[in-house]
Write a protein that holds these residues in place. Sequence first.
Motif, PDB file in Angstrom:
ATOM      1  N   SER A   7       0.860  -1.111  -0.075  1.00 17.24           N
ATOM      2  CA  SER A   7       0.001  -0.048  -0.117  1.00 17.24           C
ATOM      3  C   SER A   7       0.821   1.130   0.046  1.00 17.24           C
ATOM      4  CB  SER A   7      -0.993  -0.029   1.173  1.00 17.24           C
ATOM      5  OG  SER A   7      -0.105   0.075   2.562  1.00 17.24           O
ATOM      6  N   GLY A   8       0.242   2.303  -0.415  1.00 23.55           N
ATOM      7  CA  GLY A   8       1.077   3.466  -0.214  1.00 23.55           C
ATOM      8  C   GLY A   8       1.548   4.510  -1.560  1.00 23.55           C
ATOM      9  N   GLY A   9       1.168   3.777  -2.563  1.00 21.36           N
ATOM     10  CA  GLY A   9       1.584   4.388  -3.772  1.00 21.36           C
ATOM     11  C   GLY A   9       0.817   5.670  -4.150  1.00 21.36           C
ATOM     12  N   ARG A  19       5.369   7.309   1.411  1.00 20.88           N
ATOM     13  CA  ARG A  19       5.689   5.937   2.399  1.00 20.88           C
ATOM     14  C   ARG A  19       4.986   4.745   1.788  1.00 20.88           C
ATOM     15  NH1 ARG A  19       8.272   5.389   7.399  1.00 20.88           N
ATOM     16  NH2 ARG A  19       7.584   3.395   8.320  1.00 20.88           N
ATOM     17  N   LEU A  20       5.621   3.880   1.443  1.00 19.80           N
ATOM     18  CA  LEU A  20       5.285   2.549   0.848  1.00 19.80           C
ATOM     19  C   LEU A  20       5.133   1.465   1.972  1.00 19.80           C
ATOM     20  CD1 LEU A  20       6.889   1.897  -2.637  1.00 19.80           C
ATOM     21  CD2 LEU A  20       4.773   3.338  -2.069  1.00 19.80           C
ATOM     22  N   SER A  21       4.123   0.678   2.193  1.00 17.17           N
ATOM     23  CA  SER A  21       4.137  -0.383   3.213  1.00 17.17           C
ATOM     24  C   SER A  21       3.996  -1.599   2.421  1.00 17.17           C
ATOM     25  CB  SER A  21       3.232   0.046   4.149  1.00 17.17           C
ATOM     26  OG  SER A  21       3.031   1.367   4.880  1.00 17.17           O
ATOM     27  N   CYS A  22       4.309  -2.728   3.324  1.00 20.98           N
ATOM     28  CA  CYS A  22       4.262  -4.161   2.862  1.00 20.98           C
ATOM     29  C   CYS A  22       4.118  -4.976   4.207  1.00 20.98           C
ATOM     30  CB  CYS A  22       5.397  -4.368   2.100  1.00 20.98           C
ATOM     31  SG  CYS A  22       5.453  -6.150   1.398  1.00 20.98           S
ATOM     32  N   ALA A  23       2.822  -5.694   4.144  1.00 24.47           N
ATOM     33  CA  ALA A  23       2.483  -6.325   5.144  1.00 24.47           C
ATOM     34  C   ALA A  23       2.773  -7.897   4.815  1.00 24.47           C
ATOM     35  CB  ALA A  23       1.000  -6.320   5.489  1.00 24.47           C
ATOM     36  N   ALA A  24       3.341  -8.637   5.649  1.00 26.30           N
ATOM     37  CA  ALA A  24       3.554 -10.188   5.120  1.00 26.30           C
ATOM     38  C   ALA A  24       2.595 -10.971   6.048  1.00 26.30           C
ATOM     39  CB  ALA A  24       4.905 -10.601   5.390  1.00 26.30           C
ATOM     40  N   SER A  25       1.998 -12.179   5.563  1.00 29.55           N
ATOM     41  CA  SER A  25       1.562 -12.990   6.288  1.00 29.55           C
ATOM     42  C   SER A  25       1.661 -14.224   5.878  1.00 29.55           C
ATOM     43  CB  SER A  25      -0.053 -12.772   6.289  1.00 29.55           C
ATOM     44  OG  SER A  25      -0.634 -12.729   4.725  1.00 29.55           O
ATOM     45  N   GLY A  26       1.193 -15.553   6.569  1.00 27.63           N
ATOM     46  CA  GLY A  26       1.535 -16.832   6.137  1.00 27.63           C
ATOM     47  C   GLY A  26       2.734 -17.361   6.850  1.00 27.63           C
ATOM     48  N   ASN A  27       3.856 -17.847   6.208  1.00 26.79           N
ATOM     49  CA  ASN A  27       4.592 -18.517   6.868  1.00 26.79           C
ATOM     50  C   ASN A  27       6.063 -17.554   7.118  1.00 26.79           C
ATOM     51  OD1 ASN A  27       6.373 -20.670   7.850  1.00 26.79           O
ATOM     52  ND2 ASN A  27       6.939 -21.192   5.743  1.00 26.79           N
ATOM     53  N   VAL A  28       5.631 -16.540   7.716  1.00 25.01           N
ATOM     54  CA  VAL A  28       6.677 -15.450   7.909  1.00 25.01           C
ATOM     55  C   VAL A  28       8.221 -15.907   8.535  1.00 25.01           C
ATOM     56  CG1 VAL A  28       4.938 -13.818   7.785  1.00 25.01           C
ATOM     57  CG2 VAL A  28       5.602 -14.677   9.892  1.00 25.01           C
ATOM     58  N   TYR A  93       6.533  -0.165  -7.733  1.00 22.35           N
ATOM     59  CA  TYR A  93       7.161  -0.584  -7.053  1.00 22.35           C
ATOM     60  C   TYR A  93       6.554  -2.051  -6.393  1.00 22.35           C
ATOM     61  CZ  TYR A  93       9.954   3.508  -6.727  1.00 22.35           C
ATOM     62  OH  TYR A  93      10.581   4.559  -7.104  1.00 22.35           O
ATOM     63  N   TYR A  94       7.391  -3.225  -6.163  1.00 21.46           N
ATOM     64  CA  TYR A  94       7.303  -4.345  -5.635  1.00 21.46           C
ATOM     65  C   TYR A  94       7.752  -4.697  -4.478  1.00 21.46           C
ATOM     66  CZ  TYR A  94       5.314  -5.060 -10.591  1.00 21.46           C
ATOM     67  OH  TYR A  94       4.950  -4.785 -11.811  1.00 21.46           O
ATOM     68  N   CYS A  95       7.279  -4.884  -3.369  1.00 22.25           N
ATOM     69  CA  CYS A  95       7.857  -5.429  -2.273  1.00 22.25           C
ATOM     70  C   CYS A  95       7.951  -7.258  -2.599  1.00 22.25           C
ATOM     71  CB  CYS A  95       7.164  -5.325  -0.908  1.00 22.25           C
ATOM     72  SG  CYS A  95       5.651  -6.395  -0.681  1.00 22.25           S
ATOM     73  N   TYR A  96       9.132  -7.529  -1.889  1.00 24.82           N
ATOM     74  CA  TYR A  96       9.287  -9.134  -1.977  1.00 24.82           C
ATOM     75  C   TYR A  96       9.957  -9.671  -0.625  1.00 24.82           C
ATOM     76  CZ  TYR A  96      14.609  -8.232  -1.908  1.00 24.82           C
ATOM     77  OH  TYR A  96      15.814  -7.996  -1.479  1.00 24.82           O
ATOM     78  N   THR A 110       2.782  -1.454  -6.611  1.00 24.41           N
ATOM     79  CA  THR A 110       2.153  -0.209  -6.297  1.00 24.41           C
ATOM     80  C   THR A 110       2.744   0.873  -7.247  1.00 24.41           C
ATOM     81  OG1 THR A 110       1.092   1.429  -4.714  1.00 24.41           O
ATOM     82  CG2 THR A 110       3.417   0.441  -4.477  1.00 24.41           C
ATOM     83  N   GLN A 111       1.883   1.636  -7.787  1.00 20.30           N
ATOM     84  CA  GLN A 111       2.354   2.635  -8.873  1.00 20.30           C
ATOM     85  C   GLN A 111       2.797   3.986  -7.965  1.00 20.30           C
ATOM     86  OE1 GLN A 111       2.231   2.719 -12.282  1.00 20.30           O
ATOM     87  NE2 GLN A 111       3.815   4.421 -11.770  1.00 20.30           N
ATOM     88  N   VAL A 112       3.884   4.274  -8.338  1.00 22.91           N
ATOM     89  CA  VAL A 112       4.627   5.786  -7.849  1.00 22.91           C
ATOM     90  C   VAL A 112       4.854   6.603  -8.910  1.00 22.91           C
ATOM     91  CG1 VAL A 112       6.404   6.915  -6.610  1.00 22.91           C
ATOM     92  CG2 VAL A 112       5.554   4.767  -5.771  1.00 22.91           C
TER      93      VAL A 112
END
Length: 116
Positions: A7-9, A19-28, A93-96, A110-112
């Motif tokens: 989120s955040g673009g 400010r871009l944010s990236c939330a991780a879930s699952g097998n973190v 922008y891609y989080c990984y 997310t587009q910036v």
Amino acid sequence: QVRLVESGGGLVQPGGSLRLSCAASGNVVSIDAMGWYRQAPGKERELVAAMSNGGSTNYADSVKGRFTISRDNAKNTMALQMNSLKPEDTAVYYCYARSRYSVMTWGQGTQVRVSS
């Protein structure tokens, strides 16, 4: 399996901040490092910033001193603070997340856009 949601673009004027944010879930627990790539139209995807679980960071030369990557391991989130934005920062922008087995998981992007 890890899932990432960004989120955040948006649109910002040159010199502005996002400010871009990236939330991780699952097998973190399998995550070894996280970071951000970006891809501008007609260009290859490039690494912007990365941070290991130990806190080591790596930045592209083009963003050093302007962008800051951070992680909150307790909340399984990551952020990219982007200051002094330039038109050439315009990209998706891609989080990984990279697992200890070198498996890469990507966010949806997310587009910036930096434009006056």
